[in-house]
Design a protein around this motif. Sequence first.
Motif, PDB file in Angstrom:
ATOM      1  N   ILE A   1      14.310  55.405 -12.612  1.00 56.65           N
ATOM      2  CA  ILE A   1      13.108  54.663 -12.207  1.00 56.65           C
ATOM      3  C   ILE A   1      13.190  53.228 -12.701  1.00 56.65           C
ATOM      4  O   ILE A   1      12.856  52.288 -11.963  1.00 56.65           O
ATOM      5  CB  ILE A   1      11.839  55.372 -12.718  1.00 56.65           C
ATOM      6  N   VAL A   2      13.654  53.038 -13.919  1.00 59.32           N
ATOM      7  CA  VAL A   2      13.816  51.676 -14.460  1.00 59.32           C
ATOM      8  C   VAL A   2      14.820  50.901 -13.614  1.00 59.32           C
ATOM      9  O   VAL A   2      14.583  49.735 -13.268  1.00 59.32           O
ATOM     10  CB  VAL A   2      14.228  51.714 -15.950  1.00 59.32           C
ATOM     11  N   SER A   3      15.936  51.534 -13.249  1.00 64.15           N
ATOM     12  CA  SER A   3      16.937  50.859 -12.404  1.00 64.15           C
ATOM     13  C   SER A   3      16.349  50.467 -11.062  1.00 64.15           C
ATOM     14  O   SER A   3      16.588  49.351 -10.573  1.00 64.15           O
ATOM     15  CB  SER A   3      18.149  51.774 -12.197  1.00 64.15           C
ATOM     16  N   LEU A   4      15.582  51.367 -10.459  1.00 63.89           N
ATOM     17  CA  LEU A   4      14.931  51.033  -9.185  1.00 63.89           C
ATOM     18  C   LEU A   4      13.938  49.890  -9.378  1.00 63.89           C
ATOM     19  O   LEU A   4      13.835  49.007  -8.518  1.00 63.89           O
ATOM     20  CB  LEU A   4      14.212  52.253  -8.613  1.00 63.89           C
ATOM     21  N   GLY A   5      13.218  49.911 -10.487  1.00 62.44           N
ATOM     22  CA  GLY A   5      12.261  48.835 -10.754  1.00 62.44           C
ATOM     23  C   GLY A   5      12.935  47.484 -10.877  1.00 62.44           C
ATOM     24  O   GLY A   5      12.423  46.467 -10.384  1.00 62.44           O
TER      25      GLY A   5
ATOM     26  N   GLY B   1       4.745  58.610 -24.859  1.00 62.63           N
ATOM     27  CA  GLY B   1       4.211  59.866 -24.351  1.00 62.63           C
ATOM     28  C   GLY B   1       4.791  60.324 -23.025  1.00 62.63           C
ATOM     29  O   GLY B   1       4.450  61.397 -22.536  1.00 62.63           O
ATOM     30  N   ASN B   2       5.659  59.539 -22.425  1.00 60.53           N
ATOM     31  CA  ASN B   2       6.219  59.912 -21.127  1.00 60.53           C
ATOM     32  C   ASN B   2       7.165  61.086 -21.307  1.00 60.53           C
ATOM     33  O   ASN B   2       8.122  61.012 -22.067  1.00 60.53           O
ATOM     34  CB  ASN B   2       6.939  58.723 -20.491  1.00 60.53           C
ATOM     35  N   GLN B   3       6.899  62.159 -20.564  1.00 57.85           N
ATOM     36  CA  GLN B   3       7.682  63.379 -20.722  1.00 57.85           C
ATOM     37  C   GLN B   3       8.674  63.603 -19.580  1.00 57.85           C
ATOM     38  O   GLN B   3       9.245  64.685 -19.468  1.00 57.85           O
ATOM     39  CB  GLN B   3       6.748  64.578 -20.851  1.00 57.85           C
ATOM     40  N   LEU B   4       8.868  62.603 -18.738  1.00 61.71           N
ATOM     41  CA  LEU B   4       9.892  62.739 -17.708  1.00 61.71           C
ATOM     42  C   LEU B   4      11.262  62.832 -18.380  1.00 61.71           C
ATOM     43  O   LEU B   4      11.470  62.250 -19.451  1.00 61.71           O
ATOM     44  CB  LEU B   4       9.878  61.530 -16.764  1.00 61.71           C
ATOM     45  N   PRO B   5      12.196  63.522 -17.741  1.00 65.69           N
ATOM     46  CA  PRO B   5      13.551  63.569 -18.304  1.00 65.69           C
ATOM     47  C   PRO B   5      14.138  62.162 -18.426  1.00 65.69           C
ATOM     48  O   PRO B   5      13.867  61.285 -17.598  1.00 65.69           O
ATOM     49  CB  PRO B   5      14.333  64.398 -17.284  1.00 65.69           C
ATOM     50  N   ARG B   6      14.948  61.971 -19.450  1.00 67.37           N
ATOM     51  CA  ARG B   6      15.531  60.662 -19.746  1.00 67.37           C
ATOM     52  C   ARG B   6      16.287  60.081 -18.547  1.00 67.37           C
ATOM     53  O   ARG B   6      16.159  58.898 -18.243  1.00 67.37           O
ATOM     54  CB  ARG B   6      16.463  60.798 -20.954  1.00 67.37           C
TER      55      ARG B   6
ATOM     56  N   GLU C   1       7.204  50.208 -17.033  1.00 68.38           N
ATOM     57  CA  GLU C   1       6.532  50.203 -18.331  1.00 68.38           C
ATOM     58  C   GLU C   1       6.173  51.625 -18.764  1.00 68.38           C
ATOM     59  O   GLU C   1       6.363  52.004 -19.921  1.00 68.38           O
ATOM     60  CB  GLU C   1       5.273  49.339 -18.264  1.00 68.38           C
ATOM     61  N   ASP C   2       5.681  52.413 -17.830  1.00 66.38           N
ATOM     62  CA  ASP C   2       5.294  53.791 -18.124  1.00 66.38           C
ATOM     63  C   ASP C   2       6.499  54.622 -18.571  1.00 66.38           C
ATOM     64  O   ASP C   2       6.374  55.491 -19.435  1.00 66.38           O
ATOM     65  CB  ASP C   2       4.632  54.425 -16.897  1.00 66.38           C
TER      66      ASP C   2
END
Length: 145
Positions: A85-89, A74-79, A68-69
């Motif tokens: 992270i989404v794939s791991l989730g 506002g999330n500034q992590l690289p795309r 979700e994050d």
Amino acid sequence: MSGIDAYKKTINQTATSRDTEYRLLAQVTSELMKAIDNKKGAANDPSKMAQVASALNWNKQVWDVFVEDCGTAGNQLPRDLRAAIVSLGIWVTKETAIALEGEGDLDSLVAVNRDIMKGLKPSQAPDSQPAPRPGGSVSSILDQA
């Protein structure tokens, strides 16, 4: 304000998001490791079965918040990192469902968490401390503790 509330407030004010995420993953990974031990006798022991299910569900909840994050404005992590992270989730969700059915590999869930923790762990050198990362939805899980 209770002592626990004061402690949580201090942690939230002084810890970076990385520190909070690292600490949370360390806690949930510890519970997963207990679940690995308990899984062997869980079929005949309701308390062991409950601990395994609780650890798996908590780990999934943490990963749901990470996913979700990654989708917040506002999330500034690289795309690419957010996509990973989404794939791991998604994988954690699938692996958790399998594990709750009595199959699955809890060791793999622990290994993924440990790998993420390695990336979150700040370097020991004071000059190389990571910058705080905006987002920080993970601290909301700690607030529930």
